[in-house]
Design a protein around this motif. Sequence first.
Motif, short mmCIF file in Angstrom:
data_model
loop_
_atom_site.label_atom_id
_atom_site.label_comp_id
_atom_site.label_asym_id
_atom_site.label_seq_id
_atom_site.Cartn_x
_atom_site.Cartn_y
_atom_site.Cartn_z
N ASN A 78 0.82 -1.21 0.00
CA ASN A 78 0.00 0.00 0.00
C ASN A 78 0.86 1.26 0.00
OD1 ASN A 78 -3.15 -0.28 0.34
ND2 ASN A 78 -2.20 -2.08 1.25
N LEU A 79 1.94 1.22 0.78
CA LEU A 79 2.84 2.38 0.80
C LEU A 79 3.48 2.57 -0.56
CD1 LEU A 79 4.51 1.68 4.25
CD2 LEU A 79 2.95 3.56 3.71
N GLU A 80 3.85 1.46 -1.18
CA GLU A 80 4.53 1.55 -2.47
C GLU A 80 3.63 2.16 -3.55
OE1 GLU A 80 5.81 -2.12 -4.43
OE2 GLU A 80 7.73 -1.16 -4.82
N VAL A 81 2.36 1.75 -3.58
CA VAL A 81 1.49 2.28 -4.64
C VAL A 81 1.11 3.74 -4.38
CG1 VAL A 81 0.58 0.05 -5.38
CG2 VAL A 81 -0.64 1.35 -3.61
N MET A 82 1.43 4.25 -3.20
CA MET A 82 1.25 5.69 -2.97
C MET A 82 2.45 6.49 -3.45
SD MET A 82 -0.82 6.24 0.57
CE MET A 82 -0.56 4.76 1.52
N GLY A 83 3.48 5.80 -3.95
CA GLY A 83 4.59 6.52 -4.57
C GLY A 83 5.86 6.58 -3.75
N VAL A 84 5.95 5.73 -2.74
CA VAL A 84 7.18 5.70 -1.93
C VAL A 84 8.33 5.15 -2.78
CG1 VAL A 84 8.23 4.43 -0.02
CG2 VAL A 84 6.03 5.58 0.30
N ASP A 85 9.50 5.79 -2.72
CA ASP A 85 10.64 5.38 -3.54
C ASP A 85 11.59 4.42 -2.84
OD1 ASP A 85 10.37 7.01 -6.08
OD2 ASP A 85 10.19 8.56 -4.55
N VAL A 86 11.57 4.42 -1.52
CA VAL A 86 12.42 3.48 -0.77
C VAL A 86 11.74 3.23 0.58
CG1 VAL A 86 13.90 5.38 0.06
CG2 VAL A 86 14.72 3.04 0.24
N VAL A 87 11.79 1.99 1.03
CA VAL A 87 11.25 1.66 2.36
C VAL A 87 12.41 1.26 3.27
CG1 VAL A 87 9.77 0.11 3.69
CG2 VAL A 87 9.00 0.94 1.46
N ILE A 88 12.49 1.93 4.39
CA ILE A 88 13.52 1.62 5.39
C ILE A 88 12.82 0.94 6.54
CG2 ILE A 88 15.17 2.65 7.01
CD1 ILE A 88 15.17 5.01 4.80
N MET A 89 13.16 -0.33 6.78
CA MET A 89 12.39 -1.06 7.78
C MET A 89 13.25 -1.59 8.93
SD MET A 89 9.59 -4.12 7.53
CE MET A 89 10.65 -5.52 7.28
N ARG A 90 12.66 -1.50 10.13
CA ARG A 90 13.19 -2.20 11.30
C ARG A 90 12.10 -3.14 11.78
NH1 ARG A 90 16.20 0.46 16.35
NH2 ARG A 90 17.86 0.26 14.80
N GLY A 139 15.39 -11.63 9.00
CA GLY A 139 15.03 -11.99 7.63
C GLY A 139 13.82 -11.25 7.09
N SER A 140 13.17 -10.44 7.93
CA SER A 140 11.96 -9.75 7.47
C SER A 140 12.25 -8.76 6.34
CB SER A 140 11.27 -9.04 8.64
OG SER A 140 12.21 -8.28 9.36
N CYS A 141 13.43 -8.17 6.36
CA CYS A 141 13.75 -7.20 5.30
C CYS A 141 13.99 -7.91 3.97
CB CYS A 141 14.95 -6.35 5.69
SG CYS A 141 14.57 -5.22 7.04
N HIS A 142 14.58 -9.11 4.02
CA HIS A 142 14.74 -9.90 2.79
C HIS A 142 13.38 -10.27 2.22
CE1 HIS A 142 18.88 -10.26 4.18
NE2 HIS A 142 19.20 -10.73 2.99
N PHE A 143 12.46 -10.61 3.12
CA PHE A 143 11.09 -10.91 2.70
C PHE A 143 10.47 -9.69 2.01
CE2 PHE A 143 6.62 -10.23 3.94
CZ PHE A 143 6.02 -11.25 3.22
N LEU A 144 10.59 -8.55 2.67
CA LEU A 144 9.99 -7.32 2.12
C LEU A 144 10.58 -6.98 0.75
CD1 LEU A 144 7.91 -5.23 3.13
CD2 LEU A 144 9.84 -3.75 3.66
N ALA A 145 11.88 -7.19 0.59
CA ALA A 145 12.55 -6.88 -0.67
C ALA A 145 11.98 -7.72 -1.81
CB ALA A 145 14.05 -7.11 -0.54
N LYS A 146 11.51 -8.93 -1.49
CA LYS A 146 10.90 -9.77 -2.53
C LYS A 146 9.51 -9.27 -2.88
CE LYS A 146 13.35 -14.09 -1.74
NZ LYS A 146 13.53 -14.57 -0.37
#
Lengths: 307, 183
Positions: free
Chosen positions: A96-108, A113-120
């Motif tokens: 949802n964040l991505e389709v609003m036009g976010v160019d990069v997501v920084i996650m904690r 492994g959650s960030c690897h999941f998100l990258a997929k």
Amino acid sequence: MALKGKDILSLREMSAEDMETILSTARSLKEILSRPIKKVPTLRGKVVCTLFYEASTRTRTSFELAAKYMSADTVSIAPSGSSVQKGETLADTARNLEVMGVDVVIMRHSVSGSCHFLAKVLDCPVVNAGDGMHEHPTQGLLDIFTILEYKSKIRGLKVAILGDVFHSRVARSNIWGLTKMGAEVAVAGPSTLLPPSIENLGVKAFNRVEDAIEGADVVYSLRLQLERQTKSLFPSKREYHDMFGLTKRRLALAKEDALIMHPGPMNRGVEISTDVADSPRSVILDQVTSGVAVRMAILYLILGGRE
Amino acid sequence: MHVSTVEKAEIMDQDQIRRALIRIAHEIVERNKGLEDVVLVGVQRRGVPMARRLAKYLAEIEGREVPVGELDITLYRDDLTLKADQPIVGRTHIPFDVAGKKVVLVDDVLYTGRTVRAALDALIDLGRPQNIQVVVMIDRGHRELPIRADYVGKNVPTSSKEVIHVKLTEVDGVDQVVIAEYE
């Protein structure tokens, strides 16, 4: 050299060349922090989203200021006050964040492994700001940057990493990064807080912190991560300090010009004594400044236009 | 990213480069009626050694030191979204306050004017100069923006298929300006 559009997930996977590119770019960008007007137009029109499922002061502020100093817009999402509380999945929130036009997501996130999941899941780049007990690559890079500012090299330096290695993503990123750049890394702590077979990562492991500190160029104290500990791994904080804490007496074993580092937040009087934390050899606040420069470099290198 | 070119002719040799810079140094003194408040800012990379040489000649002419700064304009480029990879960010080091100064901006080649535009924005972000003047070794025409140079080493009419290489000993090991063509 091509970092554009790439995810920054771990130092284990990052090439030494990409690390060098980030570090040298950060060296140039650090100058902006000393300007009266801290703003360059480079990332105008880009949107940087911080998605933090775990508490943070330094890392989140550091990423947001890095984005703002380069004129990007920032949005920050925390579980409280967002749809995460209504049970939305991570993938759905991020899409949802991505389709609003976010160019990069920084996650904690607390799950390794959650960030690897998100990258997929996402097309846009993902930056790992700490995933469970796995990695915290931007912290590793800012620590290496800080050491370079004082020592001008990494190769051949003796680095002692002390304390709660088991729960520490900071320790893991530093081990991968520092050994890749040629440092000799030793870890030390109570055996309950050292992962078994940690030597397989190319480090020496000790139970006496003195053995790791002896002759070190850098002494890195890790935060005791009480929030991740479910069973009693040591008798008491006081005993931990007496046995494993970084004190003036123990520090005397290191090289005279050894740097003292800590990723913050500090438990003063537990893993590090106050006189050591505040001593002239402490570069703990320099690490924080370096963090902004390193994150500016990462945002600059991975963002930019789509081809 | 590297595009190969074939050198066609030498436009300036070492002596011509030296004479052009000495002449420009005199012009800077004349136009500013001395060197009060004058500072030099070289655009990375070859503008920087050019600015240092000008400072040396100015010291010989007027007997006073002119401060020299280094400016990297990468963060101010207007083509970042068009590039396949992000260009390397060089060092910006301006060891003085530009506010109220007569800033002499130094670059090797003036072409579309976009580098100077970026440099103007970068400088103005650091403070409010009294004025900004531009020195270039070569003005090759083909401006895409309303920008001009105040001091020019040599005007060289070119076609857009050609490219000018200003080589300086400090960077390239030789003092020479050549015209080349894309292969």
